[in-house]
Design a protein around this motif. Structure first.
Motif, PDB file in Angstrom:
ATOM      1  N   ARG A   8      41.716  -5.993 -18.320  1.00 42.83           N
ATOM      2  CA  ARG A   8      42.828  -6.447 -19.171  1.00 42.83           C
ATOM      3  C   ARG A   8      43.058  -5.480 -20.335  1.00 42.83           C
ATOM      4  N   ALA A   9      41.965  -5.030 -20.944  1.00 45.29           N
ATOM      5  CA  ALA A   9      42.088  -4.110 -22.076  1.00 45.29           C
ATOM      6  C   ALA A   9      42.692  -2.781 -21.643  1.00 45.29           C
ATOM      7  N   LEU A  10      42.210  -2.237 -20.544  1.00 49.13           N
ATOM      8  CA  LEU A  10      42.737  -0.957 -20.070  1.00 49.13           C
ATOM      9  C   LEU A  10      44.193  -1.090 -19.634  1.00 49.13           C
ATOM     10  N   ALA A  11      44.537  -2.214 -19.013  1.00 49.69           N
ATOM     11  CA  ALA A  11      45.926  -2.441 -18.611  1.00 49.69           C
ATOM     12  C   ALA A  11      46.834  -2.522 -19.840  1.00 49.69           C
ATOM     13  N   ALA A  12      46.358  -3.171 -20.886  1.00 52.04           N
ATOM     14  CA  ALA A  12      47.154  -3.285 -22.114  1.00 52.04           C
ATOM     15  C   ALA A  12      47.365  -1.916 -22.751  1.00 52.04           C
ATOM     16  N   LEU A  13      46.383  -1.051 -22.664  1.00 55.20           N
ATOM     17  CA  LEU A  13      46.500   0.278 -23.262  1.00 55.20           C
ATOM     18  C   LEU A  13      47.277   1.255 -22.385  1.00 55.20           C
ATOM     19  N   ALA A  14      47.589   0.856 -21.168  1.00 54.12           N
ATOM     20  CA  ALA A  14      48.263   1.743 -20.211  1.00 54.12           C
ATOM     21  C   ALA A  14      49.772   1.780 -20.414  1.00 54.12           C
ATOM     22  N   HIS A  15      50.204   1.722 -21.637  1.00 56.79           N
ATOM     23  CA  HIS A  15      51.617   1.839 -21.984  1.00 56.79           C
ATOM     24  C   HIS A  15      51.679   2.738 -23.221  1.00 56.79           C
ATOM     25  N   PRO A  16      52.541   3.727 -23.226  1.00 56.31           N
ATOM     26  CA  PRO A  16      52.555   4.685 -24.344  1.00 56.31           C
ATOM     27  C   PRO A  16      52.673   4.049 -25.730  1.00 56.31           C
ATOM     28  N   LEU A  17      53.584   3.087 -25.905  1.00 57.24           N
ATOM     29  CA  LEU A  17      53.753   2.489 -27.226  1.00 57.24           C
ATOM     30  C   LEU A  17      52.550   1.640 -27.614  1.00 57.24           C
ATOM     31  N   ARG A  18      52.001   0.873 -26.665  1.00 57.35           N
ATOM     32  CA  ARG A  18      50.823   0.058 -26.989  1.00 57.35           C
ATOM     33  C   ARG A  18      49.643   0.943 -27.364  1.00 57.35           C
ATOM     34  N   GLU A  55      50.825  -8.376 -26.267  1.00 54.76           N
ATOM     35  CA  GLU A  55      50.054  -7.895 -25.122  1.00 54.76           C
ATOM     36  C   GLU A  55      48.667  -7.412 -25.544  1.00 54.76           C
ATOM     37  N   LEU A  56      48.609  -6.683 -26.641  1.00 54.77           N
ATOM     38  CA  LEU A  56      47.317  -6.188 -27.139  1.00 54.77           C
ATOM     39  C   LEU A  56      46.431  -7.340 -27.616  1.00 54.77           C
ATOM     40  N   MET A  57      47.046  -8.349 -28.228  1.00 54.87           N
ATOM     41  CA  MET A  57      46.276  -9.522 -28.660  1.00 54.87           C
ATOM     42  C   MET A  57      45.749 -10.283 -27.453  1.00 54.87           C
ATOM     43  N   GLY A  58      46.560 -10.412 -26.414  1.00 50.25           N
ATOM     44  CA  GLY A  58      46.139 -11.102 -25.198  1.00 50.25           C
ATOM     45  C   GLY A  58      44.959 -10.420 -24.524  1.00 50.25           C
ATOM     46  N   ALA A  59      44.856  -9.113 -24.703  1.00 54.02           N
ATOM     47  CA  ALA A  59      43.741  -8.354 -24.140  1.00 54.02           C
ATOM     48  C   ALA A  59      42.533  -8.348 -25.074  1.00 54.02           C
ATOM     49  N   GLY A  60      42.684  -8.958 -26.250  1.00 53.53           N
ATOM     50  CA  GLY A  60      41.582  -9.027 -27.202  1.00 53.53           C
ATOM     51  C   GLY A  60      41.357  -7.758 -27.996  1.00 53.53           C
ATOM     52  N   LEU A  61      42.294  -6.818 -27.944  1.00 53.98           N
ATOM     53  CA  LEU A  61      42.132  -5.545 -28.638  1.00 53.98           C
ATOM     54  C   LEU A  61      42.652  -5.569 -30.068  1.00 53.98           C
ATOM     55  N   MET A  80      36.818  -3.105 -28.621  1.00 55.43           N
ATOM     56  CA  MET A  80      36.976  -1.681 -28.324  1.00 55.43           C
ATOM     57  C   MET A  80      35.634  -1.062 -27.961  1.00 55.43           C
ATOM     58  N   ASN A  81      34.626  -1.361 -28.764  1.00 57.36           N
ATOM     59  CA  ASN A  81      33.288  -0.831 -28.484  1.00 57.36           C
ATOM     60  C   ASN A  81      32.735  -1.386 -27.181  1.00 57.36           C
ATOM     61  N   GLY A  82      33.068  -2.632 -26.864  1.00 55.60           N
ATOM     62  CA  GLY A  82      32.629  -3.218 -25.596  1.00 55.60           C
ATOM     63  C   GLY A  82      33.220  -2.496 -24.402  1.00 55.60           C
ATOM     64  N   VAL A  83      34.503  -2.141 -24.500  1.00 56.16           N
ATOM     65  CA  VAL A  83      35.162  -1.402 -23.412  1.00 56.16           C
ATOM     66  C   VAL A  83      34.525  -0.022 -23.267  1.00 56.16           C
ATOM     67  N   ILE A  84      34.316   0.658 -24.386  1.00 55.85           N
ATOM     68  CA  ILE A  84      33.691   1.984 -24.339  1.00 55.85           C
ATOM     69  C   ILE A  84      32.282   1.875 -23.764  1.00 55.85           C
TER      70      ILE A  84
END
Length: 108
Positions: A8-18, A55-61, A80-84
């Protein structure tokens, strides 16, 4: 961290503006940013920004807090640290890793 949360986090970040929004919030640090400041700094309209923040809030970022009459958004550093950490958990194929673990984490 669970794989579904990472996806979910990576999908949320997979948009240039996000990705730009998230990076701006990371740069802002714990003080965060208001939508007006972000909108102006990123050159986007508030309604578009609102959609991407959701969208970013929904992913918990990203977190949101009401401060007086303003909404303040902040990067969720633990998430963020969890994803890394998830992405680098098994790096170096089981060999001793040359990268110190603390360098892959944000100290905020």
């Amino acid at each position: 961290m669970e794989q579904d949360a990472v996806i979910r986090a990576l999908a949320a970040l997979a948009h240039p503006l996000r990705l730009e929004v998230f990076r701006a919030l990371v740069v802002a640090g714990p003080s965060g940013l208001t939508p007006g400041v972000m909108s102006e700094g990123l050159g986007t309209v508030p309604t578009t920004l609102s959609f991407h923040l959701k969208e970013l809030m929904g992913a918990g970022l990203v977190t949101q807090e009401r401060v007086s009459r303003h909404l303040v958004y902040r990067a969720a550093y633990d998430q963020m640290n969890g994803v890394i950490g998830f992405l680098t958990e098994n790096c170096c194929a089981g060999e001793a890793c040359a990268v110190p673990p603390e360098s892959a984490r944000c100290g905020c």
